[in-house]
Design an enzyme around this catalytic site. Structure first.
Site, PDB file in Angstrom:
ATOM      1  N   HIS A   1      67.392  25.852  28.649  1.00 49.46           N
ATOM      2  CA  HIS A   1      67.979  25.062  29.650  1.00 49.46           C
ATOM      3  C   HIS A   1      67.219  23.576  29.584  1.00 49.46           C
ATOM      4  O   HIS A   1      66.229  23.228  30.144  1.00 49.46           O
ATOM      5  CB  HIS A   1      67.642  25.618  30.918  1.00 49.46           C
ATOM      6  CG  HIS A   1      68.371  25.027  32.091  1.00 49.46           C
ATOM      7  ND1 HIS A   1      67.641  23.988  32.840  1.00 49.46           N
ATOM      8  CD2 HIS A   1      69.364  25.079  32.695  1.00 49.46           C
ATOM      9  CE1 HIS A   1      68.467  23.761  33.826  1.00 49.46           C
ATOM     10  NE2 HIS A   1      69.592  24.595  33.821  1.00 49.46           N
TER      11      HIS A   1
ATOM     12  N   VAL B   1      64.312  21.447  30.930  1.00 49.56           N
ATOM     13  CA  VAL B   1      64.103  21.261  32.304  1.00 49.56           C
ATOM     14  C   VAL B   1      64.135  22.770  32.779  1.00 49.56           C
ATOM     15  O   VAL B   1      64.881  23.407  32.285  1.00 49.56           O
ATOM     16  CB  VAL B   1      64.719  20.427  33.213  1.00 49.56           C
ATOM     17  CG1 VAL B   1      64.961  18.925  32.537  1.00 49.56           C
ATOM     18  CG2 VAL B   1      66.304  20.949  33.034  1.00 49.56           C
TER      19      VAL B   1
ATOM     20  N   GLY C   1      67.046  24.357  38.735  1.00 53.07           N
ATOM     21  CA  GLY C   1      66.827  24.181  39.836  1.00 53.07           C
ATOM     22  C   GLY C   1      66.633  25.649  40.707  1.00 53.07           C
ATOM     23  O   GLY C   1      65.998  25.993  41.636  1.00 53.07           O
ATOM     24  N   CYS C   2      67.552  26.537  40.121  1.00 50.95           N
ATOM     25  CA  CYS C   2      67.709  27.963  40.623  1.00 50.95           C
ATOM     26  C   CYS C   2      66.295  28.640  40.518  1.00 50.95           C
ATOM     27  O   CYS C   2      65.930  29.373  41.572  1.00 50.95           O
ATOM     28  CB  CYS C   2      68.860  28.641  40.051  1.00 50.95           C
ATOM     29  SG  CYS C   2      68.914  28.923  38.363  1.00 50.95           S
TER      30      CYS C   2
ATOM     31  N   ASP D   1      64.066  29.849  43.386  1.00 48.95           N
ATOM     32  CA  ASP D   1      63.797  31.419  43.522  1.00 48.95           C
ATOM     33  C   ASP D   1      62.035  31.681  43.569  1.00 48.95           C
ATOM     34  O   ASP D   1      61.556  32.475  44.306  1.00 48.95           O
ATOM     35  CB  ASP D   1      63.973  32.114  42.249  1.00 48.95           C
ATOM     36  CG  ASP D   1      64.145  33.526  42.268  1.00 48.95           C
ATOM     37  OD1 ASP D   1      64.757  34.158  43.002  1.00 48.95           O
ATOM     38  OD2 ASP D   1      63.131  33.952  41.565  1.00 48.95           O
TER      39      ASP D   1
END
Length: 171
Positions: free
Chosen positions: A71, A77, A80-81, A85
């Site tokens: 990713h 990076v 964002g998820c 989490d």
């Protein structure tokens, strides 16, 4: 007040992931690689910005973390998820730390703002969770605001995260 300490090292977090910290059927953290922190440096039921509990944790960033390879290839990076989490994981941990019974599950978040990136160049991120509401009824639930910082920069802010605890069902 909790019968547990106010800080936890990686071994204690792994014990929580196995279900050995808060007892079978109660709040658990995920095991690596989904465990999004290396240590919890402070947790309370009455501290934080609102006096309803807080949590602070750290995650060491190394270039070999699993998500950097995929990713995004060539532009690594942290998703964002996964930042969200990690904050959810910590919110649920706080509920188990309070001695509340039941398995944890994320219920949602009101607002998520990503304003910076976690790249392999970062050395560590710090999570901050401040509870705005705690509900101790049949459904046990924590509502909290969270943020992630690194090198003095706010990378992620979340408002109204909701995590609940409920008895496990076979359905």
């Amino acid at each position: 007040m909790s019968n547990f300490p106010s800080s936890f090292d990686k071994d204690a977090l792994l014990k929580c992931a196995r279900g050995d910290l808060f007892g079978a059927g109660n709040a658990q953290l995920p095991e690596p690689p989904m465990l999004m922190m290396d240590r919890i440096t402070d947790v309370s039921a009455d501290g934080g910005a609102n006096g309803k509990g807080h949590l602070k944790a750290e995650f060491d960033i190394t270039p070999d973390l699993w998500f950097f390879a995929c990713h995004f290839p060539g532009n690594p990076v942290m998703p964002g998820c996964l930042m969200l989490d990690g904050l959810w994981q910590l919110t649920g941990f706080n509920l188990g730390w309070r001695g509340w019974q039941g398995q944890g599950f994320a219920l949602g978040a009101g607002e998520v703002k990503l304003s910076g990136m976690v790249t392999p160049a970062r050395k560590m991120i710090t999570y901050h969770v401040d509870f705005t509401r705690v509900i101790d009824r049949r459904l046990k639930m924590g509502v909290a605001d969270g943020r992630i910082e690194s090198d003095g920069e706010v990378l992620c802010q979340v408002k109204d995260m909701k995590v609940g605890l409920a008895a496990a069902t076979d359905k």
